[in-house]
Design an enzyme around this catalytic site. Structure first.
Site, mmCIF file in Angstrom:
data_model
loop_
_atom_site.group_PDB
_atom_site.id
_atom_site.type_symbol
_atom_site.label_atom_id
_atom_site.label_comp_id
_atom_site.label_asym_id
_atom_site.label_seq_id
_atom_site.Cartn_x
_atom_site.Cartn_y
_atom_site.Cartn_z
ATOM 1 N N PRO A 345 32.960 -10.840 -1.851
ATOM 2 C CA PRO A 345 32.940 -9.512 -1.218
ATOM 3 C C PRO A 345 32.198 -8.535 -2.145
ATOM 4 O O PRO A 345 32.707 -8.159 -3.195
ATOM 5 C CB PRO A 345 34.422 -9.146 -1.080
ATOM 6 C CG PRO A 345 35.199 -10.159 -1.836
ATOM 7 C CD PRO A 345 34.276 -11.221 -2.348
ATOM 8 N N ASP A 521 31.712 -8.239 -7.644
ATOM 9 C CA ASP A 521 32.667 -8.972 -6.807
ATOM 10 C C ASP A 521 33.950 -8.153 -6.754
ATOM 11 O O ASP A 521 34.659 -8.017 -7.764
ATOM 12 C CB ASP A 521 32.909 -10.351 -7.457
ATOM 13 C CG ASP A 521 33.846 -11.229 -6.648
ATOM 14 O OD1 ASP A 521 34.611 -10.687 -5.821
ATOM 15 O OD2 ASP A 521 33.822 -12.464 -6.865
ATOM 16 N N HIS A 522 34.237 -7.616 -5.583
ATOM 17 C CA HIS A 522 35.371 -6.695 -5.476
ATOM 18 C C HIS A 522 36.725 -7.402 -5.598
ATOM 19 O O HIS A 522 37.761 -6.759 -5.669
ATOM 20 C CB HIS A 522 35.281 -5.930 -4.148
ATOM 21 C CG HIS A 522 35.915 -4.564 -4.207
ATOM 22 N ND1 HIS A 522 36.853 -4.223 -5.155
ATOM 23 C CD2 HIS A 522 35.737 -3.465 -3.444
ATOM 24 C CE1 HIS A 522 37.230 -2.973 -4.969
ATOM 25 N NE2 HIS A 522 36.574 -2.486 -3.939
ATOM 26 N N ARG A 523 36.694 -8.728 -5.654
ATOM 27 C CA ARG A 523 37.962 -9.424 -5.906
ATOM 28 C C ARG A 523 38.334 -9.309 -7.374
ATOM 29 O O ARG A 523 39.508 -9.379 -7.728
ATOM 30 C CB ARG A 523 37.833 -10.920 -5.540
ATOM 31 C CG ARG A 523 37.578 -11.166 -4.071
ATOM 32 C CD ARG A 523 37.259 -12.616 -3.832
ATOM 33 N NE ARG A 523 36.107 -13.050 -4.621
ATOM 34 C CZ ARG A 523 35.692 -14.302 -4.726
ATOM 35 N NH1 ARG A 523 36.344 -15.263 -4.098
ATOM 36 N NH2 ARG A 523 34.631 -14.628 -5.444
#
Ligand code: CAO
Length: 549
Positions: A345, A521-523
């Site tokens: 994401p 990476d928004h995780r």
């Protein structure tokens, strides 16, 4: 050791039964219950299981041949301890319930004795009882075909059961309304078990003891006509071995094939059959599963469920075209990009770094660089500044663990540099950047890029990066959103620097501004982390003396 011949068991009266699949070959080590051949009548498909474990020394059957009870199937070499008396060898029926089940199949209605003409019809609630399952126990319910309240006709399937050798549809004996169901998909059933109740119109038997149905020859005594006075359904004939191909099922598969397809999670209807009369084999199922895995790996098929494929277009209908093969690197890049784009994401944040002083310093060093045989572009400064920022903001120097439960924090700073080469995009990795000075960084980058363009990079030269820089500064553009090179969690895009008017509080000043875009990476990283990272980086680039701190 002894050689035994395994023969065709009791086929329930069927003769000249066609062999549609021979599942073994000379040299195969057979396990007990492993299928030897698949036979097919117009009513059923049946797998003949092995009744002895051992090594196949001869195969007496061929695909397309016809068999009768007692015909030799295979010779197997069995261990002495396994040898049975000769008379038992030719009597496999007892040990092959699945085959018995399969071959006694007749449509339910064929076995229903006509009610006596004079018997009165009465509506009554009766148990639906699981019939004789040919000795099988705890049989899996793979489908419940009805729901409470459903009107069913005589012979309609109530449930579908499956052993590893046969699928069997259990039909109702009477038309009526389902009142209750005590069975669910995934459950297990046994002979004689009540799986629900049906309100049915049944002919009253002349006496309580008289059975309402004819017994199939091989079925166990029916639990019907109990002395309770409550009518019970007599067991229907043992099984229907396979689901016949109808207009709604364009494929034809035996129970073991269906079971394998379910285990592998593939849709039978999507598989191309190679067997006779469009019959699916286990090999077809395996090949189909293999193709799916290969297509996902190659990027031809997305693992993101439900993403439709881009349709093929014949471009030559619109004008002249030439078709060239993709290079290996281009294909790998395409796979990696798709994988990363679909799995990560992404968020991209943008900022401009004021590199006016940096550029003044760099240009001042150009002559010295040339003397040293070095090339000093803005890139080594960016690499050095990013390394310092990764140390200052370690939230970016991480990878998500593949177990999805952990985060890997790195105590080293290796930086990947995206390089445009004649073979395609390559990302050599500069190691331990935080420990190196600007000249060393410049020289190593130039060496790595040279190797990349000459096709001399080794796999280890492209592994282990913590972060990637992708610079299109020499080419132009105001900004772009680079794709994170997982398992790294961030990548920085560098666009072309230009002189911009910047307000200094009193007036606009002409400043050299470098557009930067940071995808993450928004995780693994939050916007606030990115804000801190960017602030530190931009400040460092604006005043490279900070690299001394
Ligand atoms: N703004 C303005 N000028 C820039 C600049 C920038 N951001 N970056 C470089 N330049 C200038 C350099 O200073 C150099 O000029 P001088 O010789 O006058 O100093 C000139 O552009 C050419 O630079 P270069 O391309 O030779 O070297 P580099 O260090 O800037 O880049 C490399 C090296 C390998 C990053 C680059 O050649 C390359 O291949 N970039 C492509 C990266 C790519 O394809 N990324 C994929 C995009 S999708 O993620």
């Amino acid at each position: 050791m002894s050689i035994e011949t395994l023969s065709v068991p009791d086929l329930g009266g069927a003769s000249d039964v066609e062999v549609i699949e021979v599942c073994v070959a000379v040299g195969d080590e057979l396990e007990l219950e492993q299928s030897i051949v698949v036979l097919e009548t117009d009513k059923a498909t049946m797998e003949v299981p092995c009744t002895k474990a051992g090594k196949v020394t001869a195969v007496h059957v061929i695909e397309g041949g016809k068999l009768n009870e007692g015909d030799a199937l295979v010779d197997i070499e069995v261990a002495a301890s396994e040898v049975t008396p000769a008379e038992e060898v030719v009597e496999p029926a007892v040990e092959t319930p699945a085959v018995e089940e399969a071959v006694v199949v007749k449509k339910a209605e064929e076995k229903v004795a006509e009610p006596a003409a004079e018997a009165a019809a009465t509506e009554t609630e009766i148990d639906i009882i699981v019939p004789d399952l040919g000795g099988a126990e705890d049989v899996d319910v793979i489908e419940v075909c009805v729901a409470v309240g459903d009107e069913v006709a005589e012979g309609d399937s109530i449930i579908v059961l499956e052993t590893d050798k046969a699928s069997m549809e259990i039909p109702v004996e009477h038309a009526g309304t389902i009142v209750s169901l005590d069975v669910s998909e995934g459950g297990k059933v046994n002979k004689g078990q009540s799986i629900g109740r049906i309100k049915a119109v049944v002919a009253a038997a002349p006496t309580a003891a008289a059975p309402t149905k004819a017994e199939p020859a091989t079925a166990a005594p029916a639990p019907a006509a109990e002395s309770s006075g409550e009518a019970k359904l007599a067991p229907p004939p043992a099984t229907v071995a396979t689901i016949e191909p109808g207009p709604e099922t364009a494929f034809y598969a035996g129970p073991a094939v269906r079971q394998l397809a379910r285990q592998l999670g593939v849709e039978l209807s999507e598989i191309k059959a190679s067997g006779p009369r469009g019959r699916l084999s286990k090999e077809d199922v395996r090949n189909h599963a293999k193709t799916i895995i290969e297509d996902v790996k190659s990027g031809k098929l997305s693992s993101g469920a439900g993403i439709p494929e881009i349709p093929h277009v014949d471009h030559s209908q619109f004008g002249p075209v030439t078709i060239e093969p993709l290079s290996k690197i281009a294909k790998i890049t395409a796979q990696n990009m798709s994988r990363n784009w679909l799995n990560v994401p992404h968020v991209t944040q943008f900022d401009d770094a004021d590199i006016t002083e940096l550029e003044a310093f760099r240009k001042g060093m150009k002559a010295e660089a040339e003397k040293r045989g070095s090339k000093l572009t803005p890139l080594p400064f960016l690499i050095k500044a990013v390394a310092a920022t990764l140390r200052a903001e370690p939230s970016f120097n991480v990878s998500l663990h593949s177990d999805g439960e952990n985060i890997v924090r790195k105590d080293y700073v290796h930086i990947g540099i995206a390089a445009d080469t004649p073979r395609g995009l390559l990302v050599p990795v500069l190691r331990d950047v935080d420990k190196k000075g600007l000249w060393q960084i410049a020289d190593e980058v130039n060496e790595l890029i040279g190797k990349a363009r000459d096709g001399k990079l080794m796999p280890k030269d492209m592994q282990g990066a913590c972060f990637t820089i992708s610079s299109l500064g020499a080419m132009g553009g105001k900004g772009f959103t680079p794709i994170v090179n997982a398992p790294e969690v961030a990548i920085m895009g560098v666009s072309k620097a230009s002189i911009q008017p910047v307000w200094d509080g009193k007036e606009f000043q002409p400043r050299q501004m470098l557009p930067l875009s940071l995808s993450y990476d928004h995780r693994a990283i939050n916007g606030a982390d990115c804000g801190r990272f960017f602030t530190h980086l931009v400040a460092t680039l604006s005043d490279i003396r900070r690299l001394l701190l």
